[in-house]
Write an enzyme that holds these catalytic residues in place. Structure first.
Site, PDB file in Angstrom:
ATOM      1  N   ASP A  76       0.834  -1.203   0.000  1.00 25.47           N
ATOM      2  CA  ASP A  76       0.000   0.000   0.000  1.00 25.47           C
ATOM      3  C   ASP A  76       0.873   1.259   0.000  1.00 25.47           C
ATOM      4  O   ASP A  76       1.463   1.621   1.023  1.00 25.47           O
ATOM      5  CB  ASP A  76      -0.906  -0.030   1.235  1.00 25.47           C
ATOM      6  CG  ASP A  76      -1.802   1.197   1.338  1.00 25.47           C
ATOM      7  OD1 ASP A  76      -1.804   2.022   0.401  1.00 25.47           O
ATOM      8  OD2 ASP A  76      -2.502   1.327   2.361  1.00 25.47           O
TER       9      ASP A  76
ATOM     10  N   ALA B 201      -3.886   4.962  -8.821  1.00 27.43           N
ATOM     11  CA  ALA B 201      -5.315   5.006  -9.169  1.00 27.43           C
ATOM     12  C   ALA B 201      -6.055   4.028  -8.270  1.00 27.43           C
ATOM     13  O   ALA B 201      -6.397   2.927  -8.665  1.00 27.43           O
ATOM     14  CB  ALA B 201      -5.522   4.632 -10.636  1.00 27.43           C
TER      15      ALA B 201
ATOM     16  N   TYR C 141     -17.314  14.379 -14.527  1.00 27.09           N
ATOM     17  CA  TYR C 141     -15.870  14.234 -14.327  1.00 27.09           C
ATOM     18  C   TYR C 141     -15.259  15.534 -13.791  1.00 27.09           C
ATOM     19  O   TYR C 141     -15.096  15.691 -12.600  1.00 27.09           O
ATOM     20  CB  TYR C 141     -15.178  13.770 -15.630  1.00 27.09           C
ATOM     21  CG  TYR C 141     -13.798  13.230 -15.339  1.00 27.09           C
ATOM     22  CD1 TYR C 141     -13.601  11.875 -15.117  1.00 27.09           C
ATOM     23  CD2 TYR C 141     -12.711  14.080 -15.215  1.00 27.09           C
ATOM     24  CE1 TYR C 141     -12.347  11.374 -14.791  1.00 27.09           C
ATOM     25  CE2 TYR C 141     -11.449  13.599 -14.884  1.00 27.09           C
ATOM     26  CZ  TYR C 141     -11.274  12.248 -14.677  1.00 27.09           C
ATOM     27  OH  TYR C 141     -10.041  11.766 -14.337  1.00 27.09           O
TER      28      TYR C 141
END
Length: 396
Positions: free
Chosen positions: A110, A139, A234
């Site tokens: 992570d 992402a 978006y």
């Protein structure tokens, strides 16, 4: 085992190791075909296993002979169960890099955590001394802030009012109408916490504090703006707020790097088929129309073509890095050309389940989607047994 694509919504549950290997080899060959880039020699890529991050690692290594460290969070294989595609991509990349005599090591975990940051800093210190380029290409839909312990989840929502427009199920080709309820303040804050610039700044702070950034070091993060067609969901939605934060963070980081002559940039990239973009309503329909037009115009690019052009023509062009009025590098320039967007807008009005096969490139979209998972590559025998247990050289 014989590995076939198994779909669940916009996710493929399987990945093909030989296909991933072919994907990486294809990208390497493209970079080699374009000639040397006078780029960085020691590169850290955070989010290095797929998409723009993988393309950045390949471009650095095979365009500039760079030593690379890649950080990613991928699922390794177990007997009878495939790894996530990024694992296979990274295994193939390391194999090819080592064959070429290039330094390449990877860290799986992570990237938002302090532990993985520490492990990465220690590896740079031990093996490279310093890095002169840091690519930030994460992402993830979820982030646990290592300082607060709070887990944030991003959402794809408009702000202010319900958004209604067309979308397509790229598996079936059905064009339907979709409505998305607006975000609340908590949604916005969570999305900014996950996809904004806070973690990017934390990485750069950690590297600088331990003198691991070379004089003149650059760092770059990737963003997207897109057209009016998609902006409500978006750029003017929750993701847009996060991207605004990311772009503002570039200036903060640049101030921080002045003492070593370094700089931070955000590159606004083209719309491409990724696992993330496939999950956003409206985007798959937009991309399928865009692809058709850009291919007809001879200006279509995938991730590797975009990043090669970014490095060659923008970042390492021998002079000033060209930026827009907000300080961003614009490598979405071909997508956003007025003539291209005018054609997309016209086709958008005409797009239905019946017309899309003729006016869009849904086949190209599907192919690119399957490519993400190592499927549909020429030169791979998908009917043959494949060994799903593939190791990454540097991960024990």
């Amino acid at each position: 085992m014989i590995i076939e694509p198994r779909m669940r919504g916009f996710i493929c549950l399987t990945a093909h190791p030989k296909g991933a290997e072919q994907n990486v080899k294809n990208q390497i060959e493209y970079i080699k075909s374009k000639g040397a880039i006078a780029g960085a020699k020691k590169v850290l890529v955070i989010g290095a296993s797929t998409g723009f991050g993988l393309a950045s690692r390949i471009t650095s290594a095979f365009g500039s002979d760079a030593a690379t460290i890649g950080v990613f969070f991928e699922k390794p294989p177990v007997e009878g169960k495939t790894a996530s595609p990024g694992w296979y991509n990274s295994a193939a990349f390391e194999t090819e890099a080592h064959k070429a005599g290039l330094y390449a090591k990877s860290i799986n975990g992570d990237a938002f955590s302090n532990e993985i940051k520490r492990e990465t800093l220690d590896l740079i210190k031990a093996d490279l001394g310093q890095v002169d380029l840091v690519i930030y290409s994460l992402a993830s839909p979820v982030r646990t802030n290592p300082n607060t312990g709070v887990t944030h989840r991003s959402v794809l929502k408009p702000i202010g009012q319900t958004f209604t427009n067309k979308t397509v199920d790229f598996h079936t080709g059905n064009v339907t109408e979709v409505s998305i309820a607006p975000a609340n303040e908590e949604d916005i804050e969570n999305t900014v916490a996950v996809m904004g610039g806070e973690d990017w700044a934390m990485w750069i702070d950690a590297l600088k504090n331990e003198n691991l950034l070379a004089d003149g070091a650059l760092t770059i993060a990737y963003s997207y703006i897109g057209p009016e067609l998609t902006e409500a969901v978006y750029r003017k939605g929750t993701i847009g707020r996060a991207k605004d934060h990311l772009e503002a963070t570039a200036f903060t980081i640049s101030d921080n790097l002045k003492s070593i002559g370094g700089k931070a940039y955000v590159s606004v990239n083209k719309a491409l088929v990724t696992q993330a973009s496939s999950a956003i309503p409206v985007i798959p329909l937009y991309i399928s129309l865009l692809y058709k037009i850009m291919k007809e115009e001879g200006i279509h690019e995938g991730c590797i073509e975009q990043i090669q052009r970014l490095f060659q023509d923008r970042l390492y062009n021998g002079s000033e890095v060209p930026v827009d009025e907000k300080g961003r590098i614009r490598i979405d320039d071909w997508e956003m050309r007025e003539d291209v967007q005018a054609k997309v807008a016209k086709l958008w009005k005409e797009a239905t389940t019946e017309t899309l096969p003729a006016i869009g490139d849904l086949a190209g979209y599907r192919n690119d989607f399957l490519n993400l998972f190592g499927f549909e590559f020429d030169g791979v025998d998908y009917k043959a047994e494949a060994n799903e247990v593939v190791n990454i050289d540097s991960i024990k």
